[in-house]
Design a protein around this motif. Structure first.
Motif, short mmCIF file in Angstrom:
data_model
loop_
_atom_site.label_atom_id
_atom_site.label_comp_id
_atom_site.label_asym_id
_atom_site.label_seq_id
_atom_site.Cartn_x
_atom_site.Cartn_y
_atom_site.Cartn_z
N VAL A 95 16.41 13.04 -38.07
CA VAL A 95 15.99 13.08 -39.48
C VAL A 95 16.94 13.91 -40.34
CG1 VAL A 95 13.57 12.77 -38.83
CG2 VAL A 95 14.47 15.08 -39.11
N GLY A 96 17.03 13.52 -41.61
CA GLY A 96 17.72 14.34 -42.60
C GLY A 96 19.19 14.58 -42.33
N PHE A 97 19.85 13.65 -41.66
CA PHE A 97 21.25 13.87 -41.27
C PHE A 97 22.18 13.22 -42.28
CE2 PHE A 97 25.11 12.76 -38.88
CZ PHE A 97 25.41 13.98 -38.30
N PRO A 98 23.24 13.89 -42.70
CA PRO A 98 23.67 15.25 -42.29
C PRO A 98 23.32 16.35 -43.29
CG PRO A 98 25.50 14.09 -43.30
CD PRO A 98 24.31 13.16 -43.39
N LEU A 99 22.80 15.98 -44.50
CA LEU A 99 22.69 17.00 -45.55
C LEU A 99 21.29 17.57 -45.75
CD1 LEU A 99 25.08 15.56 -48.28
CD2 LEU A 99 25.56 17.25 -46.51
N ARG A 100 20.26 16.77 -45.46
CA ARG A 100 18.91 17.23 -45.79
C ARG A 100 18.34 18.18 -44.74
NH1 ARG A 100 16.37 12.52 -45.77
NH2 ARG A 100 14.79 13.01 -44.22
N GLY A 101 18.62 17.93 -43.47
CA GLY A 101 18.07 18.78 -42.41
C GLY A 101 16.56 18.80 -42.46
N GLY A 102 15.99 19.98 -42.19
CA GLY A 102 14.54 20.14 -42.32
C GLY A 102 13.76 20.14 -41.03
N GLY A 103 14.42 19.87 -39.91
CA GLY A 103 13.72 19.74 -38.63
C GLY A 103 13.06 21.01 -38.13
N TYR A 104 13.58 22.18 -38.53
CA TYR A 104 12.99 23.44 -38.08
C TYR A 104 11.75 23.75 -38.94
CZ TYR A 104 17.49 24.80 -35.73
OH TYR A 104 18.62 24.89 -34.96
N SER A 105 10.80 22.83 -38.99
CA SER A 105 9.59 22.98 -39.81
C SER A 105 8.37 22.63 -38.97
CB SER A 105 9.62 22.00 -41.00
OG SER A 105 10.73 22.20 -41.82
N GLN A 106 7.23 23.29 -39.26
CA GLN A 106 6.01 22.92 -38.55
C GLN A 106 5.43 21.60 -39.07
OE1 GLN A 106 3.62 26.54 -38.94
NE2 GLN A 106 3.98 26.95 -36.78
N TYR A 107 5.64 21.32 -40.35
CA TYR A 107 5.21 20.05 -40.94
C TYR A 107 6.36 19.47 -41.74
CZ TYR A 107 0.42 21.38 -39.79
OH TYR A 107 -0.73 21.74 -39.12
N LEU A 108 6.57 18.17 -41.60
CA LEU A 108 7.70 17.54 -42.26
C LEU A 108 7.33 16.12 -42.66
CD1 LEU A 108 10.76 18.11 -42.85
CD2 LEU A 108 11.26 16.97 -40.69
#
Length: 316
Positions: A95-108
């Motif tokens: 997900v979110g590759f390459p600029l958005r990221g966001g995976g280090y979240s409890q809810y996404l």
């Protein structure tokens, strides 16, 4: 209900990673809300945190920024026009590759199109290993047009991308050689590869007549490995920081060479999840760290000696 996330407040060492709290997001049309169970930690996360590479350059004015591109978890809410997933489904995605990221979240919140359904026979830990690393492995082998009977050299076969690339190449009936440190010789032999201890001697002293080089290391190790190749061999180099150098040198020597940037492909992830579910692909996890120990997870990746993948447990 709070949403804890791991963010980088500035570029630097692992200590710049902090836990911040935000509201749980609401899924828009075509999105689902995922309660993340595990997030993968990848070398690109470490590189970006240190301020290196394209994702860092593009996000430098958007700090704090939440890294992470690999997730597995459960759908807990669905947006309008939702067709593919239901509440309670286990999913994984790149997900979110390459600029958005966001995976280090409890809810996404994630677009349905970015996710794959995780089969019942696959754990959420195993599912989190696959998105970025598995697709990098598969796409590198595809780019190199690996076919039955090819002699393939994969640098760093015990790593996150490497351990999957070794297995996919073997499934394609190639003969696979790989470099590793002494403690991974037995592990790679059990996967079916010929393992070369790079501490003992460089690959070029042990191997010749190689058809395909999959370079997951870059730099001097990759330059040495070029000496193992036969005429008109194919080279795919993955580390972006040395790709230009490696390709230039490879082409001077008469080889076909290309760098690559992985391209998120949910169908490819579906295939790998299926392969894991029927035992054709085995995932390896070095360690799972709780959120609060994210700095230690990054330090493990920075050692350059990770067997398989490092995951964050986003539930604790």
């Amino acid at each position: 209900m709070d949403n804890k996330q791991i963010a980088m407040t500035e570029f630097g060492g692992p200590e710049v990673l902090v836990i911040q709290t935000s509201d749980v997001p609401q899924p828009k049309a075509g999105e689902v809300l995922v309660k993340v169970a595990f997030a993968g930690v990848n070398p690109i996360d470490v590189k970006t945190r240190a301020g290196l590479g394209w994702a860092a350059a593009q996000n430098k004015d958007k700090l704090p920024w939440v890294p992470g591109y690999d997730i597995s978890g459960q759908v807990v809410e669905v947006g309008e026009d939702n067709r593919r997933f239901q509440i309670g489904d286990n999913v994984a995605g790149f997900v979110g590759f390459p600029l958005r990221g966001g995976g280090y979240s409890q809810y996404l919140c994630v677009a349905e199109s970015e996710l794959s359904l995780v089969p019942d026979a696959v754990t959420l830990e195993a599912a989190a290993v696959l998105p970025l690393a598995g697709q990098t492995a598969a796409q590198a082998l595809n780019k190199a047009q690996v076919k039955e009977g090819d002699c393939v050299l994969i640098l760093a076969g015990a790593g996150g991308v490497g351990h999957l690339a070794v297995q996919i190449a073997l499934a394609a009936k190639a003969e696979v050689y790989t470099t590793c440190s002494e403690q991974n010789l037995d592990y790679l032999a059990t996967l079916g590869a010929h393992a070369i201890n790079y501490n003992f001697a460089p690959a070029s002293q042990r191997l010749e007549e190689v058809d395909v080089l999959i370079d997951l290391v870059g730099g001097d190790a990759a330059l040495d490995a070029l000496k193992c190749l036969k005429d008109h061999a194919r080279v795919v180099t993955v580390p972006t920081l040395s790709a230009e150098l490696i390709c230039e040198k490879a082409k001077l020597l008469g080889f076909e060479a290309t760098g690559m940037l992985v391209d998120p492909n949910p169908e490819q992830l579906d295939t790998m999840l299926y392969m894991v579910s029927v035992g054709l692909l085995k995932t390896e996890i070095q360690a799972v760290y709780p959120m609060a120990e994210v700095a230690a997870a990054h330090q493990q990746i920075e050692t350059g000696h990770t067997r398989g993948k490092v995951l964050l447990d986003m539930k604790c």
